[in-house]
Scaffold this motif. Structure first.
Motif, PDB file in Angstrom:
ATOM      1  N   ALA A  29       0.825  -1.209   0.000  1.00  0.00           N
ATOM      2  CA  ALA A  29       0.000   0.000   0.000  1.00  0.00           C
ATOM      3  C   ALA A  29       0.862   1.263   0.000  1.00  0.00           C
ATOM      4  CB  ALA A  29      -0.936  -0.001   1.201  1.00  0.00           C
ATOM      5  N   ILE A  30       1.945   1.252   0.756  1.00  0.00           N
ATOM      6  CA  ILE A  30       2.832   2.413   0.798  1.00  0.00           C
ATOM      7  C   ILE A  30       3.520   2.629  -0.546  1.00  0.00           C
ATOM      8  CG2 ILE A  30       4.951   3.323   1.827  1.00  0.00           C
ATOM      9  CD1 ILE A  30       4.020   2.050   4.477  1.00  0.00           C
ATOM     10  N   ALA A  31       4.039   1.554  -1.121  1.00  0.00           N
ATOM     11  CA  ALA A  31       4.706   1.669  -2.423  1.00  0.00           C
ATOM     12  C   ALA A  31       3.719   2.130  -3.490  1.00  0.00           C
ATOM     13  CB  ALA A  31       5.320   0.326  -2.815  1.00  0.00           C
ATOM     14  N   GLY A  32       2.526   1.557  -3.484  1.00  0.00           N
ATOM     15  CA  GLY A  32       1.516   1.968  -4.454  1.00  0.00           C
ATOM     16  C   GLY A  32       1.099   3.412  -4.266  1.00  0.00           C
ATOM     17  N   GLY A  33       0.916   3.833  -3.027  1.00  0.00           N
ATOM     18  CA  GLY A  33       0.517   5.209  -2.751  1.00  0.00           C
ATOM     19  C   GLY A  33       1.578   6.214  -3.152  1.00  0.00           C
ATOM     20  N   LEU A  34       2.841   5.889  -2.887  1.00  0.00           N
ATOM     21  CA  LEU A  34       3.926   6.803  -3.269  1.00  0.00           C
ATOM     22  C   LEU A  34       4.043   6.922  -4.786  1.00  0.00           C
ATOM     23  CD1 LEU A  34       6.700   5.865  -0.676  1.00  0.00           C
ATOM     24  CD2 LEU A  34       5.368   7.986  -0.797  1.00  0.00           C
ATOM     25  N   LEU A  35       3.943   5.801  -5.470  1.00  0.00           N
ATOM     26  CA  LEU A  35       4.040   5.835  -6.934  1.00  0.00           C
ATOM     27  C   LEU A  35       2.858   6.588  -7.535  1.00  0.00           C
ATOM     28  CD1 LEU A  35       5.611   5.025  -9.421  1.00  0.00           C
ATOM     29  CD2 LEU A  35       4.420   2.840  -9.401  1.00  0.00           C
ATOM     30  N   LEU A  36       1.663   6.336  -7.025  1.00  0.00           N
ATOM     31  CA  LEU A  36       0.491   7.058  -7.529  1.00  0.00           C
ATOM     32  C   LEU A  36       0.579   8.551  -7.223  1.00  0.00           C
ATOM     33  CD1 LEU A  36      -2.406   4.612  -6.710  1.00  0.00           C
ATOM     34  CD2 LEU A  36      -1.620   5.331  -8.946  1.00  0.00           C
ATOM     35  N   GLY A  37       1.043   8.897  -6.032  1.00  0.00           N
ATOM     36  CA  GLY A  37       1.206  10.303  -5.694  1.00  0.00           C
ATOM     37  C   GLY A  37       2.168  11.013  -6.626  1.00  0.00           C
ATOM     38  N   LEU A  38       3.252  10.356  -6.969  1.00  0.00           N
ATOM     39  CA  LEU A  38       4.226  10.936  -7.891  1.00  0.00           C
ATOM     40  C   LEU A  38       3.620  11.115  -9.285  1.00  0.00           C
ATOM     41  CD1 LEU A  38       7.222  11.796  -8.130  1.00  0.00           C
ATOM     42  CD2 LEU A  38       7.697   9.472  -8.896  1.00  0.00           C
ATOM     43  N   LEU A  39       2.904  10.102  -9.767  1.00  0.00           N
ATOM     44  CA  LEU A  39       2.288  10.202 -11.087  1.00  0.00           C
ATOM     45  C   LEU A  39       1.231  11.304 -11.127  1.00  0.00           C
ATOM     46  CD1 LEU A  39       1.854   6.435 -12.058  1.00  0.00           C
ATOM     47  CD2 LEU A  39       3.363   8.103 -13.125  1.00  0.00           C
ATOM     48  N   ILE A  40       0.421  11.397 -10.072  1.00  0.00           N
ATOM     49  CA  ILE A  40      -0.645  12.399 -10.048  1.00  0.00           C
ATOM     50  C   ILE A  40      -0.080  13.803  -9.878  1.00  0.00           C
ATOM     51  CG2 ILE A  40      -2.656  13.178  -8.713  1.00  0.00           C
ATOM     52  CD1 ILE A  40      -3.300  10.190  -8.297  1.00  0.00           C
ATOM     53  N   PHE A  41       1.067  13.929  -9.213  1.00  0.00           N
ATOM     54  CA  PHE A  41       1.698  15.243  -9.087  1.00  0.00           C
ATOM     55  C   PHE A  41       2.054  15.799 -10.469  1.00  0.00           C
ATOM     56  CE2 PHE A  41       5.577  17.819  -8.761  1.00  0.00           C
ATOM     57  CZ  PHE A  41       5.083  18.866  -7.999  1.00  0.00           C
ATOM     58  N   PHE A  42       2.628  14.972 -11.330  1.00  0.00           N
ATOM     59  CA  PHE A  42       3.033  15.428 -12.654  1.00  0.00           C
ATOM     60  C   PHE A  42       1.885  15.438 -13.658  1.00  0.00           C
ATOM     61  CE2 PHE A  42       7.201  14.233 -10.922  1.00  0.00           C
ATOM     62  CZ  PHE A  42       7.864  15.423 -11.146  1.00  0.00           C
ATOM     63  N   PHE A  43       0.926  14.543 -13.490  1.00  0.00           N
ATOM     64  CA  PHE A  43      -0.220  14.457 -14.399  1.00  0.00           C
ATOM     65  C   PHE A  43      -1.507  14.373 -13.587  1.00  0.00           C
ATOM     66  CE2 PHE A  43       3.362  12.408 -16.556  1.00  0.00           C
ATOM     67  CZ  PHE A  43       3.453  13.183 -17.694  1.00  0.00           C
ATOM     68  N   PRO A  44      -2.046  15.500 -13.125  1.00  0.00           N
ATOM     69  CA  PRO A  44      -3.245  15.489 -12.291  1.00  0.00           C
ATOM     70  C   PRO A  44      -4.468  14.878 -12.978  1.00  0.00           C
ATOM     71  CG  PRO A  44      -2.199  17.633 -12.201  1.00  0.00           C
ATOM     72  CD  PRO A  44      -1.489  16.846 -13.252  1.00  0.00           C
ATOM     73  N   VAL A  45      -4.453  14.830 -14.289  1.00  0.00           N
ATOM     74  CA  VAL A  45      -5.579  14.253 -15.023  1.00  0.00           C
ATOM     75  C   VAL A  45      -5.711  12.742 -14.756  1.00  0.00           C
ATOM     76  CG1 VAL A  45      -4.371  13.702 -17.169  1.00  0.00           C
ATOM     77  CG2 VAL A  45      -6.752  14.395 -17.255  1.00  0.00           C
ATOM     78  N   LEU A  46      -4.672  12.120 -14.227  1.00  0.00           N
ATOM     79  CA  LEU A  46      -4.714  10.699 -13.911  1.00  0.00           C
ATOM     80  C   LEU A  46      -5.533  10.395 -12.668  1.00  0.00           C
ATOM     81  CD1 LEU A  46      -0.985   9.673 -14.519  1.00  0.00           C
ATOM     82  CD2 LEU A  46      -2.909   9.515 -16.096  1.00  0.00           C
ATOM     83  N   TYR A  47      -5.841  11.408 -11.880  1.00  0.00           N
ATOM     84  CA  TYR A  47      -6.578  11.204 -10.641  1.00  0.00           C
ATOM     85  C   TYR A  47      -8.030  10.859 -10.955  1.00  0.00           C
ATOM     86  CZ  TYR A  47      -8.674  12.029  -6.106  1.00  0.00           C
ATOM     87  OH  TYR A  47      -9.364  11.887  -4.942  1.00  0.00           O
ATOM     88  N   GLY A  48      -8.527   9.827 -10.336  1.00  0.00           N
ATOM     89  CA  GLY A  48      -9.926   9.447 -10.504  1.00  0.00           C
ATOM     90  C   GLY A  48     -10.141   8.549 -11.691  1.00  0.00           C
ATOM     91  N   GLU A  49     -11.424   8.390 -12.006  1.00  0.00           N
ATOM     92  CA  GLU A  49     -11.770   7.459 -13.078  1.00  0.00           C
ATOM     93  C   GLU A  49     -11.622   8.070 -14.458  1.00  0.00           C
ATOM     94  OE1 GLU A  49     -15.151   9.892 -12.174  1.00  0.00           O
ATOM     95  OE2 GLU A  49     -14.146   8.535 -10.804  1.00  0.00           O
ATOM     96  N   GLY A  50     -11.738   9.383 -14.593  1.00  0.00           N
ATOM     97  CA  GLY A  50     -11.482  10.048 -15.859  1.00  0.00           C
ATOM     98  C   GLY A  50     -12.702  10.378 -16.686  1.00  0.00           C
ATOM     99  N   TYR A  51     -13.901  10.203 -16.135  1.00  0.00           N
ATOM    100  CA  TYR A  51     -15.100  10.497 -16.910  1.00  0.00           C
ATOM    101  C   TYR A  51     -15.218  11.974 -17.268  1.00  0.00           C
ATOM    102  CZ  TYR A  51     -16.712   5.762 -15.913  1.00  0.00           C
ATOM    103  OH  TYR A  51     -16.815   4.408 -15.840  1.00  0.00           O
ATOM    104  N   SER A  52     -14.755  12.854 -16.389  1.00  0.00           N
ATOM    105  CA  SER A  52     -14.823  14.283 -16.702  1.00  0.00           C
ATOM    106  C   SER A  52     -13.872  14.635 -17.852  1.00  0.00           C
ATOM    107  CB  SER A  52     -14.504  15.129 -15.473  1.00  0.00           C
ATOM    108  OG  SER A  52     -13.191  14.866 -15.018  1.00  0.00           O
TER     109      SER A  52
END
Length: 183
Positions: A29-52
């Motif tokens: 969970a920690i490794a996944g959260g850190l990797l996701l946080g890094l990806l979302i920091f650079f590409f905020p559009v990756l956050y969520g499901e993406g329907y918007s």
């Protein structure tokens, strides 16, 4: 779409295998959260499901891909936008695989639609930018969604009818069939 679908499945299974090697839940969970946080920091559009984002691409609002980024106002070159679109496609697959593999909630339906929409947009944007052919971006967003969904889930008829129903018209029925079958 076929190549992106193969990439999606291979990254998904590779990530699942890597995270399954660790039996402890907290480090995954920690490794996944850190990797996701890094990806979302650079590409905020990756956050969520993406329907918007999908809705924005259907409304020809490509600026949604760069909203809330620290580099959004720097992107004035259409070729640089194409590089960002390719990065979004590649990293959305990684973000989805990491979310599921590290114990988060999610599936592959919404990420395939998002990835397909951005792939279709990128394809049309490439041709529109280079001047080879002027393409209607909205049609390629729909075709990309059908192609990636068909390639990942291995159900072309479901993808064809679902995307035809979502877009509200059956005028793209033949292109959706071709893209889904090839993918």
């Amino acid at each position: 779409c076929g190549l992106v679908s193969v990439y999606f499945m291979r990254v998904y299974f590779w990530t699942e295998k890597k995270f399954a090697a660790s039996s402890a839940i907290l480090p995954k969970a920690i490794a996944g959260g850190l990797l996701l946080g890094l990806l979302i920091f650079f590409f905020p559009v990756l956050y969520g499901e993406g329907y918007s984002t999908i809705a924005a691409l259907f409304n020809s609002d490509a600026d949604k891909l760069l909203s809330n980024t620290f580099y959004g106002e720097w992107i004035t070159n259409p070729y640089l936008l194409l590089v960002i679109v390719i990065a979004i496609v590649l990293f959305k697959v990684v973000a989805s695989a990491v979310t599921i593999s590290s114990g988060g909630n999610g599936g592959v339906f919404a990420p395939t639609l998002f990835t397909g929409a951005v792939t279709g947009f990128g394809f049309a944007h490439f041709f529109n930018t280079t001047g080879w052919k002027e393409l209607l971006t909205v049609n390629f967003v729909a075709a990309g969604m059908a192609g990636i969904l068909s390639g990942v889930v291995h159900s072309p008829l479901t993808a064809i009818f679902l995307i035809a129903e979502v877009t509200g018209g059956y005028t793209l029925f033949v292109p959706l069939m071709i893209v889904s079958a090839v993918s």
